[in-house]
Design an enzyme around this catalytic site. Sequence first.
Site, PDB file in Angstrom:
ATOM      1  N   GLU A  89       7.528   2.543  -1.855  1.00  0.00           N
ATOM      2  CA  GLU A  89       8.869   3.144  -1.801  1.00  0.00           C
ATOM      3  C   GLU A  89       9.168   3.980  -3.042  1.00  0.00           C
ATOM      4  O   GLU A  89      10.269   4.509  -3.184  1.00  0.00           O
ATOM      5  CB  GLU A  89       9.935   2.054  -1.627  1.00  0.00           C
ATOM      6  CG  GLU A  89       9.775   1.221  -0.366  1.00  0.00           C
ATOM      7  CD  GLU A  89       9.660   2.071   0.888  1.00  0.00           C
ATOM      8  OE1 GLU A  89      10.497   2.956   1.081  1.00  0.00           O
ATOM      9  OE2 GLU A  89       8.704   1.839   1.667  1.00  0.00           O
ATOM     10  N   ARG A  92      -5.542  28.110 -11.076  1.00  0.00           N
ATOM     11  CA  ARG A  92      -5.881  29.491 -10.731  1.00  0.00           C
ATOM     12  C   ARG A  92      -5.145  30.498 -11.599  1.00  0.00           C
ATOM     13  O   ARG A  92      -5.503  31.675 -11.625  1.00  0.00           O
ATOM     14  CB  ARG A  92      -5.683  29.766  -9.239  1.00  0.00           C
ATOM     15  CG  ARG A  92      -4.269  29.650  -8.759  1.00  0.00           C
ATOM     16  CD  ARG A  92      -4.187  29.828  -7.260  1.00  0.00           C
ATOM     17  NE  ARG A  92      -4.570  31.168  -6.818  1.00  0.00           N
ATOM     18  CZ  ARG A  92      -3.837  32.246  -7.029  1.00  0.00           C
ATOM     19  NH1 ARG A  92      -2.708  32.183  -7.678  1.00  0.00           N
ATOM     20  NH2 ARG A  92      -4.245  33.417  -6.595  1.00  0.00           N
TER      21      ARG A  92
END
Length: 228
Positions: free
Chosen positions: A113, A151
């Site tokens: 949770e 990237r």
Amino acid sequence: MEIDVLTLFPEVVDVLNSYGVIGRAIEKEIFSLNSINIRDFSKEKHRKVDDELYGGGCGMLMTPQPLHDAISWAKKKDGYVIFLSPQGQVLTQEKLIELSKKKHLVLLCGHYEGIDERIIELDVDEEISIGDYVLSGGELPAMVLIDGIVRRLDGALGNDNSVLEDSLSNGLLKYPQYTRPRDFMGLQVPDVLLSGHHANIEKWQKQQSLEKTERKRPDLIKQLKNIK
Ligand code: 4GT
């Protein structure tokens, strides 16, 4: 740049070591990725990392002790701690660029949770969500964040400044792109792209980019207008 990922599933995160741009960035020593098993920090005799919720409610919560010790260990002195959570700010290209300038990130992945609120208060610098939906764990969001950051690192992509032409780098979607053959299933590459006339090509691309954004993502145009 160095990223540590705190997780109950280090083997999931480890696949990035041999994945495309990220794998090559690691080989080139532009980037290093370290996955750390939160369970290794549990002081409980059965290496437990979860417990029931105070106030009732179903499911389990990640307990603070292993999380706090794992974060302290990973941070050493200088790490910036991010908790991947649907309650965080939604990730944007702008945020990726900002984070790609940091030297050391510590990414915390939740399960069950979620985690005890006191860890967010004590140890977390920033909460980030990858979108308004719920997943079973923070590993995939952490991997999304890592891909987007790596990237952007200098030298990570073959082509030096191809990131400057990314979708969203100017707040707009990218123009349509084509490669060989000129005719595919009766569909042609637009003539202007074969003309060799660079000014016309650039003009066409800008106009296509704007048109496409207006059609597919009018909300992005509204955001642009808000900035100005
Ligand atoms: C969605 C996101 C996220 C989850 C998101 C704690 C227990 C959170 C499961 C976890 N779901 N994490 N980061 N949209 N689920 O980024």
